[in-house]
Design an enzyme around this catalytic site. Structure first.
Site, PDB file in Angstrom:
ATOM      1  N   LYS A  23       0.805  -1.207  -0.108  1.00 31.76           N
ATOM      2  CA  LYS A  23      -0.032  -0.127   0.032  1.00 31.76           C
ATOM      3  C   LYS A  23       0.777   1.334  -0.214  1.00 31.76           C
ATOM      4  CE  LYS A  23      -4.496  -1.567   1.575  1.00 31.76           C
ATOM      5  NZ  LYS A  23      -5.534  -1.440   2.777  1.00 31.76           N
TER       6      LYS A  23
ATOM      7  N   LYS B 153      -4.468 -11.019  -6.186  1.00 32.05           N
ATOM      8  CA  LYS B 153      -5.729 -11.265  -5.480  1.00 32.05           C
ATOM      9  C   LYS B 153      -6.885 -10.109  -5.865  1.00 32.05           C
ATOM     10  CE  LYS B 153      -5.977  -8.887  -1.853  1.00 32.05           C
ATOM     11  NZ  LYS B 153      -6.574  -8.243  -0.666  1.00 32.05           N
TER      12      LYS B 153
ATOM     13  N   LYS C  55     -10.246  -4.475  -3.764  1.00 25.14           N
ATOM     14  CA  LYS C  55     -11.171  -3.130  -3.869  1.00 25.14           C
ATOM     15  C   LYS C  55     -10.619  -2.372  -4.627  1.00 25.14           C
ATOM     16  CE  LYS C  55     -12.948  -3.808   0.626  1.00 25.14           C
ATOM     17  NZ  LYS C  55     -12.428  -3.191   1.818  1.00 25.14           N
TER      18      LYS C  55
HETATM   19  P1  TYM Z   1     -10.686  -5.896   3.872  1.00 26.76           P
HETATM   20  O1  TYM Z   1     -11.530  -4.615   3.927  1.00 26.76           O
HETATM   21  O2  TYM Z   1      -9.505  -5.610   2.838  1.00 26.76           O
HETATM   22  O3  TYM Z   1     -11.209  -7.368   3.428  1.00 26.76           O
HETATM   23  C1  TYM Z   1     -12.543  -7.554   4.089  1.00 26.76           C
HETATM   24  C2  TYM Z   1     -12.338  -9.283   4.119  1.00 26.76           C
HETATM   25  O4  TYM Z   1     -12.291  -9.546   3.095  1.00 26.76           O
HETATM   26  C3  TYM Z   1     -11.421 -10.673   2.648  1.00 26.76           C
HETATM   27  N1  TYM Z   1     -10.950 -10.577   1.428  1.00 26.76           N
HETATM   28  C4  TYM Z   1     -10.931 -11.537   0.675  1.00 26.76           C
HETATM   29  N2  TYM Z   1     -11.104 -12.872   0.876  1.00 26.76           N
HETATM   30  C5  TYM Z   1     -10.754 -13.874  -0.198  1.00 26.76           C
HETATM   31  N3  TYM Z   1     -10.486 -13.350  -1.543  1.00 26.76           N
HETATM   32  C6  TYM Z   1      -9.960 -11.873  -1.518  1.00 26.76           C
HETATM   33  N4  TYM Z   1      -9.535 -11.799  -2.926  1.00 26.76           N
HETATM   34  C7  TYM Z   1     -10.360 -10.952  -0.509  1.00 26.76           C
HETATM   35  N5  TYM Z   1     -10.137  -9.778  -0.555  1.00 26.76           N
HETATM   36  C8  TYM Z   1     -10.478  -9.502   0.614  1.00 26.76           C
HETATM   37  C9  TYM Z   1     -10.243 -10.103   3.735  1.00 26.76           C
HETATM   38  O5  TYM Z   1      -9.330 -11.077   4.165  1.00 26.76           O
HETATM   39  C10 TYM Z   1     -10.912  -9.570   4.981  1.00 26.76           C
HETATM   40  O6  TYM Z   1     -11.534 -10.761   5.637  1.00 26.76           O
HETATM   41  N6  TYM Z   1      -7.707  -4.888   7.810  1.00 26.76           N
HETATM   42  C11 TYM Z   1      -8.873  -5.388   7.340  1.00 26.76           C
HETATM   43  C12 TYM Z   1     -10.109  -4.798   8.079  1.00 26.76           C
HETATM   44  C13 TYM Z   1      -9.918  -4.922   9.625  1.00 26.76           C
HETATM   45  C14 TYM Z   1     -10.160  -6.218  10.297  1.00 26.76           C
HETATM   46  C15 TYM Z   1      -9.941  -5.931  11.769  1.00 26.76           C
HETATM   47  C16 TYM Z   1     -10.438  -7.616  10.144  1.00 26.76           C
HETATM   48  C17 TYM Z   1      -9.715  -4.170  10.510  1.00 26.76           C
HETATM   49  N7  TYM Z   1      -9.758  -4.392  11.670  1.00 26.76           N
HETATM   50  C18 TYM Z   1      -9.989  -6.841  12.742  1.00 26.76           C
HETATM   51  C19 TYM Z   1     -10.297  -8.417  10.998  1.00 26.76           C
HETATM   52  C20 TYM Z   1     -10.187  -8.114  12.352  1.00 26.76           C
HETATM   53  C21 TYM Z   1      -9.107  -5.112   5.860  1.00 26.76           C
HETATM   54  O7  TYM Z   1      -8.539  -4.171   5.565  1.00 26.76           O
HETATM   55  O8  TYM Z   1      -9.925  -6.067   5.200  1.00 26.76           O
END
Ligand code: TYM
Length: 344
Positions: free
Chosen positions: A129, A210, A213
């Site tokens: 990032k 991967k 978003k």
């Molecule tokens: P974020 O918003 O990027 O993603 C949200 C959830 O979606 C999963 N994910 C995927 N799973 C499978 N294939 C993909 N291509 C894919 N892209 C995303 C992510 O693994 C996630 O589970 N840092 C985190 C948000 C967060 C969080 C937390 C999560 C903040 N605090 C505490 C768990 C616990 C994030 O940016 O996820």
């Protein structure tokens, strides 16, 4: 009490429900990877656990150049609506905004103080990032301490997430263990929960990357978003990158074909042999058509529920207010303990 009585007393007490905390960052539109890797897993296991599902809006500020206040607020509500639309029961589970609870940044400060720089420097997400933005804020660097606070405040046993979050969950355990060692036992060490298939959905236009978003915002064929209409889903999946052969076996397929096979597997729950029997040796057109159909059918009820939820004025605001209250009771209790142990 004799031994037998103790035993029966122990076995008759209902076991403590395991605690789950997970979240999504409300930047961009949620895609099918988020649904498969996270939301659908949460919904599937919701009755087994005591769940806290957070909208990580403070994390969204880490790239401030991309933020417009009005859009972030709307996006946070969209994510909350998509949690419910994906089948998460808003009465049984606690849905809340991270920014509603000052305990999160408060504990993040404490945890940041016990986190060595080197641990943060190793985080691959920071490396990726920070390459995408000109001026890197320190919030992007210390992001994992806030994520650790999110999890540890609820004494979570499990963190159901996609594969890309594995490093964050491991780091959270390390931070918790270091705090407990320095100040005394305060936090439970959480474990990640990952799907065996579907924890890493790849981009349709580039199956070596991967699905994300940020790429979905830049490239129309990259992802299927949860609110895409059927014609857009069809266009994206029918143009997915595959190869020039007709190999549709999980172990031998090229990354693009494997991605389609896995999507089909996780959404239909059909056994692999049956899927291979149906698609192996055929042109990839029939696989793409079948994946399109199952994705459209998966999204249909989600989109219908989403429309209902978002058309009820005040519903989401009320829900988030009550979620913050319920989450706050637990979070504030843990924070008080951390303050007491650190002398704050
Ligand atoms: P974020 O918003 O990027 O993603 C949200 C959830 O979606 C999963 N994910 C995927 N799973 C499978 N294939 C993909 N291509 C894919 N892209 C995303 C992510 O693994 C996630 O589970 N840092 C985190 C948000 C967060 C969080 C937390 C999560 C903040 N605090 C505490 C768990 C616990 C994030 O940016 O996820």
């Amino acid at each position: 009490m004799v031994e037998g009585q103790i035993e029966s007393a122990q076995t008759s007490a209902p076991p403590r429900k395991k605690i789950v905390l997970s979240g999504v960052q409300p930047t961009g539109v949620l895609h099918i990877g988020n649904y498969i890797g996270a939301l659908s897993l949460w919904a599937q296991q919701q009755h087994e656990f005591k769940n806290y599902f957070m909208i990580a809006d403070m994390h969204a500020l880490t790239i401030p150049e991309n933020i417009k206040a009005k859009e972030l607020r709307a996006s946070s509500r969209r994510v909350a609506a998509l949690y419910i639309a994906s089948g998460i029961d808003p009465e049984e589970n606690v849905i809340f905004l991270q920014s509603a609870l000052p305990a999160h940044p408060y504990l993040a400060w404490i945890l940041g103080c016990v986190t060595p720089m080197g641990w943060l420097e190793r985080m691959t997400q920071f490396k990726t990032k920070s390459g995408q933005t000109e001026s890197v804020g320190t919030g992007l660097f210390t992001y994992p301490a806030l994520q650790a606070a999110d999890i540890l405040l609820y004494q979570a046993d499990y963190v159901p997430v996609g594969e890309d979050q594995r490093q964050h969950v491991e780091l959270t355990r390390d931070i918790a263990a270091r705090f407990n060692h320095l100040f005394g036992k305060c936090f439970r060490l959480p474990e990640g929960l990952y799907r065996s298939t579907g924890a890493r959905v790849m981009g349709f236009d580039d199956p070596t990357a991967k699905m994300s978003k940020s790429l979905a915002e830049q490239r129309s064929g990259h992802a299927v978003n949860l609110l895409d209409p059927p014609n857009v889903v069809k266009k994206t999946i029918m143009s997915a990158v595959t190869d020039s052969g007709n190999e549709a076996r999980f172990e031998h397929a090229s990354p693009g074909v494997r991605n389609l096979l896995e999507l089909y597997e996780v959404l239909t729950k059909e056994p692999r042999e049956q899927i291979e029997g149906r698609f192996h040796g055929q042109g990839y057109g029939s696989l793409k058509k079948a994946v399109t159909e199952v994705v459209v059918e998966t999204l249909r009820p989600i989109q219908e529920r989403y429309q209902q939820i978002t058309s009820e004025p005040g519903y989401l605001d009320d829900l988030l207010a009550s979620g913050a209250e319920r989450a706050g009771e637990v979070a504030n209790r843990t924070l008080a303990k951390a303050r007491q142990l650190t002398g704050l």
